[in-house]
Write an enzyme that holds these catalytic residues in place. Structure first.
Site, PDB file in Angstrom:
ATOM      1  N   LYS A 231       0.846  -1.198   0.000  1.00  0.00           N
ATOM      2  CA  LYS A 231       0.000   0.000   0.000  1.00  0.00           C
ATOM      3  C   LYS A 231       0.876   1.241   0.000  1.00  0.00           C
ATOM      4  O   LYS A 231       1.679   1.453   0.905  1.00  0.00           O
ATOM      5  CB  LYS A 231      -0.915  -0.005   1.228  1.00  0.00           C
ATOM      6  CG  LYS A 231      -1.723   1.271   1.430  1.00  0.00           C
ATOM      7  CD  LYS A 231      -2.458   1.240   2.768  1.00  0.00           C
ATOM      8  CE  LYS A 231      -3.060   2.599   3.111  1.00  0.00           C
ATOM      9  NZ  LYS A 231      -3.686   2.604   4.453  1.00  0.00           N
ATOM     10  N   ASP A 236      -2.540  10.529   3.860  1.00  0.00           N
ATOM     11  CA  ASP A 236      -3.949  10.196   3.991  1.00  0.00           C
ATOM     12  C   ASP A 236      -4.657  11.253   4.830  1.00  0.00           C
ATOM     13  O   ASP A 236      -4.555  11.272   6.055  1.00  0.00           O
ATOM     14  CB  ASP A 236      -4.116   8.816   4.636  1.00  0.00           C
ATOM     15  CG  ASP A 236      -5.572   8.401   4.744  1.00  0.00           C
ATOM     16  OD1 ASP A 236      -6.411   9.012   4.058  1.00  0.00           O
ATOM     17  OD2 ASP A 236      -5.860   7.468   5.517  1.00  0.00           O
ATOM     18  N   LYS A 243      -9.855  13.241   8.534  1.00  0.00           N
ATOM     19  CA  LYS A 243      -9.344  12.884   9.851  1.00  0.00           C
ATOM     20  C   LYS A 243      -9.213  14.145  10.716  1.00  0.00           C
ATOM     21  O   LYS A 243      -8.969  15.246  10.195  1.00  0.00           O
ATOM     22  CB  LYS A 243      -7.958  12.247   9.739  1.00  0.00           C
ATOM     23  CG  LYS A 243      -7.878  10.916   9.024  1.00  0.00           C
ATOM     24  CD  LYS A 243      -6.425  10.477   8.917  1.00  0.00           C
ATOM     25  CE  LYS A 243      -6.278   9.161   8.173  1.00  0.00           C
ATOM     26  NZ  LYS A 243      -6.718   8.017   8.995  1.00  0.00           N
ATOM     27  N   ASP A 313     -12.091   7.250   4.349  1.00  0.00           N
ATOM     28  CA  ASP A 313     -10.852   7.022   5.098  1.00  0.00           C
ATOM     29  C   ASP A 313     -10.477   5.539   5.130  1.00  0.00           C
ATOM     30  O   ASP A 313      -9.458   5.172   5.701  1.00  0.00           O
ATOM     31  CB  ASP A 313     -11.000   7.563   6.529  1.00  0.00           C
ATOM     32  CG  ASP A 313      -9.669   7.715   7.234  1.00  0.00           C
ATOM     33  OD1 ASP A 313      -8.636   7.748   6.539  1.00  0.00           O
ATOM     34  OD2 ASP A 313      -9.651   7.783   8.481  1.00  0.00           O
ATOM     35  N   ARG A 317      -7.653  -0.326   1.465  1.00  0.00           N
ATOM     36  CA  ARG A 317      -8.148  -1.615   0.955  1.00  0.00           C
ATOM     37  C   ARG A 317      -8.654  -1.482  -0.487  1.00  0.00           C
ATOM     38  O   ARG A 317      -8.682  -2.458  -1.225  1.00  0.00           O
ATOM     39  CB  ARG A 317      -9.232  -2.160   1.877  1.00  0.00           C
ATOM     40  CG  ARG A 317     -10.505  -1.363   1.936  1.00  0.00           C
ATOM     41  CD  ARG A 317     -11.328  -1.652   3.171  1.00  0.00           C
ATOM     42  NE  ARG A 317     -10.650  -1.159   4.363  1.00  0.00           N
ATOM     43  CZ  ARG A 317     -11.100  -1.356   5.614  1.00  0.00           C
ATOM     44  NH1 ARG A 317     -12.197  -2.060   5.814  1.00  0.00           N
ATOM     45  NH2 ARG A 317     -10.452  -0.860   6.643  1.00  0.00           N
TER      46      ARG A 317
END
Length: 462
Positions: A231, A236, A243, A313, A317
């Protein structure tokens, strides 16, 4: 662009054959029973040296000059397998050798080397450092390649996101490929849609730096196919489900899976393992702009399964799903993915013990044994089929964020499993990629997790 060898650091080891100062690595029992050099023993008792783990006492000679050092291993050295990492930060500059130690040469050197690491890209590096002589019974080449892999992973994670964008992740992979004469191809920007990688594109399209899929190959056709997937979320924000600032502070490390697989790939290639190696890195930034993907959106993945976005968020995956599908299409003999995927894994096992997931019982036992042999902790968590119901959603095949907050690491692994063919030898590692506190072998900052254990297993197997 940032090449993988961008931080020049001196070797922590000495290759000189001349005079070196001795380090007496001792336990409290050595001091109590007097089983060490008489001069060092006398000085230790006068100074009240108790040989606590990590304690260093410099020993003068009869002429008043430095004659050596005592290093405490503590009462049970096996509890601190890399305690010699403290030496790299405690000894004065010069050339040293270990005179006595109840540790193997490989273990004491690896610990020392790991502890010598510092991230000095943005500050003045230490000018003088101690150097440890490599004993003749040590596997110097293998120790150095393990350190190179770990340091690569640490360096890449420690780089801030302004200097480690998806393009810089690509550059690091290209530099590594160039060093080991590997082939590399990159699919970038809207080409991802044309090549059927819709989830990678959706996650990364809001960034000013285009998303991409890095595909590196090395080795000989006909050897067992080994594919590593990492990954590579360079930063992020959480996307539109943004966040809080406290959670965003360390999100430069969200490409820790990519950093770790590149470090592992370095070890594999340097050791010339008999594998047909492939490394896939979906490199994106989960940013916010007018074209960011939204909660409630539904996307069709490369595999054809539709995914409802219930939380932007939970993006890791998504990019892994397309990359795993792509990897699976070549039917590798072993497929390994690594990702800084869930906070739930940290709640379950803390920051220092990554969980791993696999349906292959033999592989699970071998990986656990390798983790014990290398003191690179891993712990298996179950792919509990009963939790697959949590992935269901009303209008798509899967949700990327099951509600309820329970078993988050397991449901993330079950999500990824849907993109790997039944029967494939596959293992997923949910790593943290960060040391929260200083330890003998690691400063605070980016950390390689699981790759020494994986390398041990792969070296024994291939």
């Amino acid at each position: 662009m940032v090449p993988y060898q961008y931080i020049e650091r001196p070797s922590p080891f000495s290759t000189k054959g001349g005079k070196t100062l001795p380090v007496f690595a001792v336990t409290p029992a050595h001091v109590e029973t007097g089983t060490l050099d008489p001069l060092a023993l006398d000085w230790a008792r006068k100074a009240g040296f108790k040989a606590e783990a990590g304690a260093v006492l410099l020993v003068p000679g009869d002429d008043g000059h430095l004659a050596g050092a005592l290093f405490g291993l503590g009462a049970n050295p096996s509890e601190n397998p890399f305690i010699t990492g403290k030496l790299a930060r405690s000894l004065p500059a010069g050339d040293w050798h270990i005179e006595t130690a109840p540790l193997t040469a490989n273990r004491l050197l690896l610990g020392y080397g790991l502890g010598s690491y510092s991230f000095d890209f943005y500050r003045k590096a230490r000018v003088t450092e101690p150097h440890l002589l490599i004993p003749q019974d040590a596997d110097a080449a293998d120790i150095k390649r393990q350190l190179a892999g770990v340091f690569l992973a640490r360096d890449l994670i420690n780089m801030p996101a302004n200097d480690m964008t998806p393009a810089d992740i690509e550059a690091a992979a290209r530099a590594l490929a160039g060093h080991y004469k590997a082939d590399i191809q990159v699919i970038s920007g809207d080409e991802l849609l044309e090549s059927n990688f819709p989830l990678i594109h959706a996650v990364g399209r809001a960034s000013a730096v285009a998303p991409r899929l890095v595909d590196m190959r090395w080795g000989k056709k006909g050897h067992p196919k080994l594919t590593l997937v990492g990954k590579g979320v360079s930063f992020d924000t959480g996307g539109l489900d943004i966040k809080p600032s406290s959670s965003m502070l360390l999100m430069k490390k969200d490409m820790g899976g990519a950093a770790n697989v590149l470090g592992l790939a370095l070890m594999i290639m340097d050791a010339k393992l008999k594998v047909d190696l492939r490394v896939l890195i979906p490199a994106v930034e989960n940013a916010i702009s007018g074209n960011a993907f939204r909660p409630g959106d539904v996307y069709r993945s490369r595999k054809g399964l539709t995914v409802q976005i219930d939380n932007t968020d939970a993006e890791g995956r998504l990019v892994l799903a397309d990359a795993l599908t792509f990897a699976d299409e070549e039917q590798p003999d072993l497929l390994i993915d690594m990702a800084t995927l869930t906070g739930a894994a940290r709640v379950a096992l803390g920051p220092d013990v990554p969980p791993f997931f696999t349906d292959d019982e033999e592989l699970a036992h071998q990986l656990f044994d390798a983790s014990l042999e290398t003191d690179d902790p891993l712990w298996r968590l179950p792919l509990h089929k009963g939790y697959e119901r949590l992935l269901k959603t009303l209008i798509a095949d899967l949700t990327n964020a099951p509600s309820g907050g329970m078993a988050g690491s397991i449901t993330a692994a079950l999500f990824l499993k849907r993109f790997v063919s039944t029967g494939r030898r596959w293992v997923h590692l949910d790593v943290f990629g960060w040391s929260q506190s200083e330890r003998p072998h690691a400063p605070v900052g980016g950390e390689a997790q699981g790759i020494r254990a994986l390398y041990r297993y792969l070296r024994q197997t291939y």
